[in-house]
Design a protein around this motif. Structure first.
Motif, mmCIF file in Angstrom:
data_model
loop_
_atom_site.group_PDB
_atom_site.id
_atom_site.type_symbol
_atom_site.label_atom_id
_atom_site.label_comp_id
_atom_site.label_asym_id
_atom_site.label_seq_id
_atom_site.Cartn_x
_atom_site.Cartn_y
_atom_site.Cartn_z
ATOM 1 N N ILE A 175 0.850 -1.189 0.000
ATOM 2 C CA ILE A 175 0.000 0.000 0.000
ATOM 3 C C ILE A 175 0.889 1.243 0.000
ATOM 4 O O ILE A 175 2.045 1.201 0.454
ATOM 5 N N PRO A 176 0.375 2.376 -0.489
ATOM 6 C CA PRO A 176 1.155 3.624 -0.451
ATOM 7 C C PRO A 176 1.228 4.185 0.976
ATOM 8 O O PRO A 176 0.433 3.814 1.853
ATOM 9 N N ASP A 177 2.179 5.104 1.180
ATOM 10 C CA ASP A 177 2.451 5.555 2.547
ATOM 11 C C ASP A 177 1.386 6.482 3.119
ATOM 12 O O ASP A 177 1.379 6.742 4.330
ATOM 13 N N TYR A 178 0.456 6.989 2.296
ATOM 14 C CA TYR A 178 -0.564 7.873 2.866
ATOM 15 C C TYR A 178 -1.475 7.141 3.846
ATOM 16 O O TYR A 178 -2.168 7.770 4.657
ATOM 17 N N PHE A 179 -1.494 5.799 3.797
ATOM 18 C CA PHE A 179 -2.342 5.036 4.721
ATOM 19 C C PHE A 179 -2.020 5.350 6.179
ATOM 20 O O PHE A 179 -2.887 5.236 7.048
ATOM 21 N N LYS A 180 -0.763 5.769 6.457
ATOM 22 C CA LYS A 180 -0.392 6.106 7.838
ATOM 23 C C LYS A 180 -1.166 7.306 8.362
ATOM 24 O O LYS A 180 -1.362 7.453 9.568
ATOM 25 N N THR A 181 -1.607 8.180 7.471
ATOM 26 C CA THR A 181 -2.275 9.416 7.896
ATOM 27 C C THR A 181 -3.787 9.268 8.024
ATOM 28 O O THR A 181 -4.450 10.189 8.510
ATOM 29 N N ILE A 182 -4.333 8.140 7.627
ATOM 30 C CA ILE A 182 -5.785 7.994 7.564
ATOM 31 C C ILE A 182 -6.457 8.056 8.940
ATOM 32 O O ILE A 182 -7.500 8.723 9.088
ATOM 33 N N PRO A 183 -5.918 7.402 9.983
ATOM 34 C CA PRO A 183 -6.603 7.499 11.281
ATOM 35 C C PRO A 183 -6.796 8.946 11.740
ATOM 36 O O PRO A 183 -7.888 9.319 12.191
ATOM 37 N N GLU A 184 -5.762 9.755 11.601
ATOM 38 C CA GLU A 184 -5.858 11.158 12.018
ATOM 39 C C GLU A 184 -6.865 11.918 11.151
ATOM 40 O O GLU A 184 -7.665 12.716 11.652
ATOM 41 N N LYS A 185 -6.863 11.654 9.857
ATOM 42 C CA LYS A 185 -7.800 12.337 8.972
ATOM 43 C C LYS A 185 -9.249 11.955 9.272
ATOM 44 O O LYS A 185 -10.154 12.797 9.210
ATOM 45 N N LEU A 186 -9.468 10.692 9.594
ATOM 46 C CA LEU A 186 -10.827 10.263 9.928
ATOM 47 C C LEU A 186 -11.300 10.920 11.221
ATOM 48 O O LEU A 186 -12.467 11.284 11.361
ATOM 49 N N GLN A 187 -10.382 11.082 12.169
ATOM 50 C CA GLN A 187 -10.742 11.745 13.425
ATOM 51 C C GLN A 187 -11.147 13.198 13.203
ATOM 52 O O GLN A 187 -11.973 13.746 13.938
ATOM 53 N N GLN A 188 -10.598 13.813 12.179
ATOM 54 C CA GLN A 188 -10.886 15.221 11.913
ATOM 55 C C GLN A 188 -12.188 15.434 11.157
ATOM 56 O O GLN A 188 -12.699 16.547 11.101
ATOM 57 N N LEU A 189 -12.710 14.356 10.573
ATOM 58 C CA LEU A 189 -13.993 14.479 9.878
ATOM 59 C C LEU A 189 -15.106 14.749 10.881
ATOM 60 O O LEU A 189 -15.048 14.313 12.036
ATOM 61 N N GLN A 190 -16.118 15.434 10.433
ATOM 62 C CA GLN A 190 -17.282 15.692 11.277
ATOM 63 C C GLN A 190 -18.561 15.310 10.516
ATOM 64 O O GLN A 190 -19.388 16.165 10.188
ATOM 65 N N PRO A 191 -18.711 14.023 10.242
ATOM 66 C CA PRO A 191 -19.899 13.599 9.493
ATOM 67 C C PRO A 191 -21.157 13.759 10.336
ATOM 68 O O PRO A 191 -21.156 13.512 11.542
ATOM 69 N N LYS A 192 -22.226 14.175 9.705
ATOM 70 C CA LYS A 192 -23.492 14.368 10.398
ATOM 71 C C LYS A 192 -24.432 13.201 10.076
ATOM 72 O O LYS A 192 -24.376 12.613 9.003
#
Length: 465
Positions: A175-192
């Motif tokens: 997999i590409p290295d951006y997968f390391k950043t996904i947990p933090e990015k998901l935490q920043q989402l604010q889905p309603k």
């Protein structure tokens, strides 16, 4: 507004939550690697990965995006074949496919690659790589080469250090290295959460097969964010499952595996990896198919169904009373299924599930059967057998079950019970087989339960003579 991460891009869209995830990926985002094939979840050409954040860790599963509503991507990480490409070289799965000459026309290849990558991302691998592609079809029949690629991937994954899984997969080129950043990015989402109006949809594996175009234009009431409809719990000898529990979640439950040692073997007969990851037991119940695998399974457990009314109050009914006529069931306006419960099996309880279909994976049954039987000192004290494909509804065998109570386990008892069974089923001839064939299957599967569970008391020779 729907918010999720698509590969390495944060998506915020006001698109109708009812359109398919596949159409959003291809038409709105112009990512054409995810293919349109059957639009019924059968071929796997549209396979994507869905990553969900739990306790700062993302877990991934494969699904078929052609029958998944876009709204169910809310707050998650969606990975297409473009999202697993490396900058300058093939990733490990793509390389295994090419090294083993596992691509022919290439149309199905992205789906296979995504499914295999999903297997690599699994935290606890309890299946094989080739189980992970049970929902992917190669029309050029290149399966042996694809299987060889799967074995190569399995061999490479055996070298993995499980403590740093994502880092290892990045280092080894899965997999590409951006997968390391996904947990933090998901935490920043604010889905309603969405408005609770429109057609009720869980994960769409039934309704989107039949009405995907219609659902794209309507409001949908998505049920997947209802926590009260999820989970598996045990209290005072009762197992409770939320109706949004998926077949995969049942199969992976350690407690249920202890109670039913062959559980994973049974449930591998239910559809395919991608559909098991999506399909909910409640969806299978309200599909009301006469051959619904999970309906047959839970009928044999003598389950109780809890139904939630619009005002939040509930009512309970025996599950055997839920299905009334063909495609009709006991669910009133504004009601939804909430829970299903059954008594935890004890030492005297025995359970078995059987299914006959044209294909082993990803196929509906010609006839399916399940049975739970309680035996003390060779005497039957309780019996709950069910059959699919032999009546207009999933059939709970009232007369057969009543006949068995008080009888001694023997070949003679089973033969007599089978005669009763034949008197209470009414199969019809259709594409899955003629009525005579289904009666034969019903007989054979009923016998199979006893041969499997009581091999010392029941003999095949005596059953067929």
């Amino acid at each position: 507004m729907i918010q999720f991460i698509l590969n390495n891009q944060v998506i915020k869209t006001s698109a109708n939550a009812g359109i398919t995830l596949l159409d959003f990926i291809r038409d709105h985002q112009q990512l054409k690697g995810t293919k349109i094939g059957c639009r019924e979840g059968d071929c796997g050409a549209c396979t994507v990965l869905v990553g969900e954040l739990t306790e700062n860790k993302v877990t991934y599963q494969s699904i078929t995006s052609c029958i998944s509503p876009l709204g169910n991507a809310n707050g998650k990480h969606i990975v297409t074949v473009e999202g697993i490409n490396l900058p300058k070289e093939l990733n490990a799965v793509q390389k295994a496919m090419t090294d083993n000459y596992a691509t022919q026309c290439g149309f199905c290849t992205p789906g296979f690659v995504v499914s295999m990558t999903g297997y690599a991302l699994e935290n606890n691998k309890t299946t094989s790589c080739n189980d992970a592609i049970s929902g992917n079809i190669c029309r050029c029949t290149g399966y042996k080469s694809i299987e060889k690629a799967g074995y190569e991937i399995e061999h490479k994954l055996q070298q993995q250090n499980g403590n740093q899984q994502i880092d290892w997969l990045i280092k080894e080129g899965f997999i590409p290295d951006y997968f390391k950043t996904i947990p933090e990015k998901l935490q920043q989402l604010q889905p309603k959460n969405f408005e609770k109006t429109g057609v009720k949809v869980a994960n769409g594996t039934d309704i989107y097969v039949q009405h995907a175009d219609k659902m794209a234009e309507e409001d949908v009431h998505l049920l997947t964010d209802k926590n009260a409809l999820k989970g598996i719990s045990f209290t005072e000898g009762i197992c409770t499952l939320g109706v949004n529990t998926t077949v995969t979640e049942i199969a992976e439950s350690k407690q249920l595996q202890t109670l039913f040692p062959k559980l994973k073997q049974f449930l591998k007969l239910v559809s395919s990896e991608q559909i098991r990851n999506m399909g909910t037991i409640g969806g299978n119940f309200v599909n009301a198919s006469p051959i619904g695998d999970m309906s047959i399974f839970f009928l044999a457990l003598n389950s109780t169904l809890t139904i939630q009314k619009e005002d939040g109050s509930t009512r309970q009914i025996p599950f055997q009373e839920f299905h009334q006529e063909y495609k009709k069931y006991d669910l009133q306006e504004g009601e939804i299924l909430q829970l299903i419960q059954f008594k935890v099996p004890q030492a005297e309880d025995f359970f078995n599930f059987e299914k006959v279909s044209k294909r082993t994976h990803l196929d509906i049954a010609s006839v399916n059967a399940a049975g739970r039987i309680s035996v003390v000192n060779d005497t039957i004290i309780e019996a709950h057998f069910s059959l699919g494909g032999v009546a207009a509804i999933p059939k709970y065998l009232h007369k057969t079950n009543a006949f068995l109570i008080g009888k001694t386990i023997s070949s003679e008892t089973v033969k007599e019970a089978e005669t009763v069974l034949q008197s209470e089923i009414s199969p019809i001839s259709d594409v899955r087989g003629n009525a005579e064939y289904k009666r034969l299957l019903a007989r054979q599967l009923f016998f199979a339960h006893f041969l499997e569970l009581f091999p010392n008391q029941v003999e095949l020779k005596k059953l067929i003579t």
